[in-house]
Design an enzyme around this catalytic site. Structure first.
Site, short mmCIF file in Angstrom:
data_model
loop_
_atom_site.label_atom_id
_atom_site.label_comp_id
_atom_site.label_asym_id
_atom_site.label_seq_id
_atom_site.Cartn_x
_atom_site.Cartn_y
_atom_site.Cartn_z
N LEU A 10 0.82 -1.22 0.00
CA LEU A 10 0.00 0.00 0.00
C LEU A 10 0.86 1.27 0.00
CD1 LEU A 10 -2.82 -1.01 2.52
CD2 LEU A 10 -2.70 -1.37 0.05
N ASP A 34 0.61 -5.90 3.38
CA ASP A 34 0.99 -4.63 4.00
C ASP A 34 0.64 -4.72 5.49
OD1 ASP A 34 1.59 -1.64 2.67
OD2 ASP A 34 0.70 -1.54 4.67
N ILE A 35 1.18 -3.82 6.26
CA ILE A 35 0.84 -3.79 7.70
C ILE A 35 -0.57 -3.26 7.90
CG2 ILE A 35 1.87 -1.48 8.11
CD1 ILE A 35 2.92 -3.50 10.73
N TYR A 140 18.89 5.66 6.96
CA TYR A 140 18.30 5.09 5.74
C TYR A 140 19.42 4.57 4.82
CZ TYR A 140 15.42 5.21 1.44
OH TYR A 140 14.74 4.92 0.28
N LYS A 144 20.33 0.88 3.51
CA LYS A 144 20.36 0.55 2.08
C LYS A 144 21.67 -0.13 1.69
CE LYS A 144 16.26 1.76 0.74
NZ LYS A 144 15.29 0.66 0.53
N1 SER Z 1 12.89 8.97 -2.26
C1 SER Z 1 13.62 8.45 -1.14
C2 SER Z 1 13.67 9.40 -0.02
O1 SER Z 1 13.65 10.58 -0.28
C3 SER Z 1 15.01 8.11 -1.56
O2 SER Z 1 15.13 6.79 -1.83
O3 SER Z 1 13.79 8.99 1.08
#
Ligand code: SER
Length: 315
Positions: A10, A34-35, A140, A144
């Site tokens: 979602l 989805d959760i 983040y 990744k």
């Molecule tokens: N669109 C994403 C973000 O701004 C980048 O992978 O977090």
């Protein structure tokens, strides 16, 4: 890819990917998880509520539907992850390990997206190469890079057919992104249609790679259908449609809405994230190894976005 399970169905990518996959492979062959509980068009096909941090739930649903492919999209985006790094680790890494383990146990083909966020301030900023220095400074980004390495590890160590791309900022009129750094571009289109003005939290002159959602969806399908013999890389391929800064979006919008105005009120947290990311990626490896090609440039995307948002708002 005959029977596919999508996590985060979602979300910004999932809500459109599920529809596209169902058109291509058949409605009953794409399980949307989805959760949150699915509603509307997504709920017209198979759906399950899954918390990806619960390994057992994921495994049981994958087994129940006898899937052969998993597309693992459930994750927190960059700005949200910076607000709550521990939760981001829990969801982004915990969820990924569970998804990869399910893929290993059930011998699934596997896709998970990486991002321009996998790069950091010491990465070459322009025409960022496929194979280069990756020392991200955000949670983040840490997730990744670790995710790319982990997915490659599952391929080399266990033979799981893992594949991925490093997405740039994704732009769409269907589902709003939540908690990303590149979201400003999406917001600008909505505000242009609604109020003819937008205040950007990203500073003038900040270039980042961007892509229209139809190109992103095509890239996923094309990579997953690619002949594995041609893949020298796996996790994850640089891809981009164009590199742009806020003024570029404003100029493209002004061609349709001449009195549109762009102002700035920079958010230091998201600006710092954006400053640590590349200006533009080199996607040669994706072009050579599986024929990646984006169809939408900034102007073509802008015409389509404005037209579709107008229809959506007037409805
Ligand atoms: N669109 C994403 C973000 O701004 C980048 O992978 O977090």
């Amino acid at each position: 890819m005959k029977k596919i399970l999508v996590t985060g169905a979602l979300g910004q990518i999932g809500s459109e990917l599920v529809i596209k996959l169902r058109e291509r492979y058949g409605i009953n062959n794409v399980v949307a998880t989805d959760i949150r509980k699915a509603e509307g068009i997504i709920a017209e096909g198979p759906c399950e509520v899954i918390d990806v941090t619960d390994a057992n739930q994921l495994y049981e649903v994958a087994k129940k539907y006898q899937i052969d492919t998993m597309m693992h999209l459930a994750a927190l985006l960059s700005a949200k992850a910076e607000e709550n790094p521990k939760l981001a680790w829990h969801i982004n890494m915990g969820g990924l390990v569970n998804a990869l383990e399910t893929a290993r146990e059930l011998n699934l083909q596997f896709f998970t997206p990486s991002s321009i966020g996998a790069f950091g301030p010491t990465t070459p900023k322009d025409k960022t190469p496929q194979d280069t220095l990756q020392r991200p400074t955000t949670m983040y980004g840490v997730n990744k890079v670790a995710g790319e390495l982990l997915a490659d590890y599952y391929y080399t160590r266990f033979g799981v057919d893992t594949r991925g791309v490093r997405f740039p900022g994704l732009i769409s009129y269907v589902t709003l992104p939540g908690g990303g750094t590149t979201d400003y571009a999406v917001e600008m289109y909505y505000e242009a249609v609604k109020n003819k003005t937008y205040t950007s939290y990203i500073a003038e002159g900040t270039y980042m790679d961007m892509m229209y959602m139809p190109d992103a969806l095509n890239a996923i399908i094309q990579l997953m259908e690619a002949n594995p013999a041609n893949l020298k890389h796996r996790n994850a391929f640089n891809i981009t449609a164009f590199s742009a800064e806020p003024e570029d979006f404003a100029s493209a919008i002004k061609k349709h809405i001449p009195d549109f105005t762009l102002e700035y009120q920079v958010d230091p947290v998201r600006q710092k994230i954006a400053d640590s990311w590349p200006n533009s990626l080199d996607s040669t490896a994706a072009m050579e190894e599986w024929g990646f090609k984006a169809e939408y440039d900034l102007d073509k995307m802008t015409s389509n976005m404005l037209e579709k948002i107008k229809i959506k708002i007037e409805r």
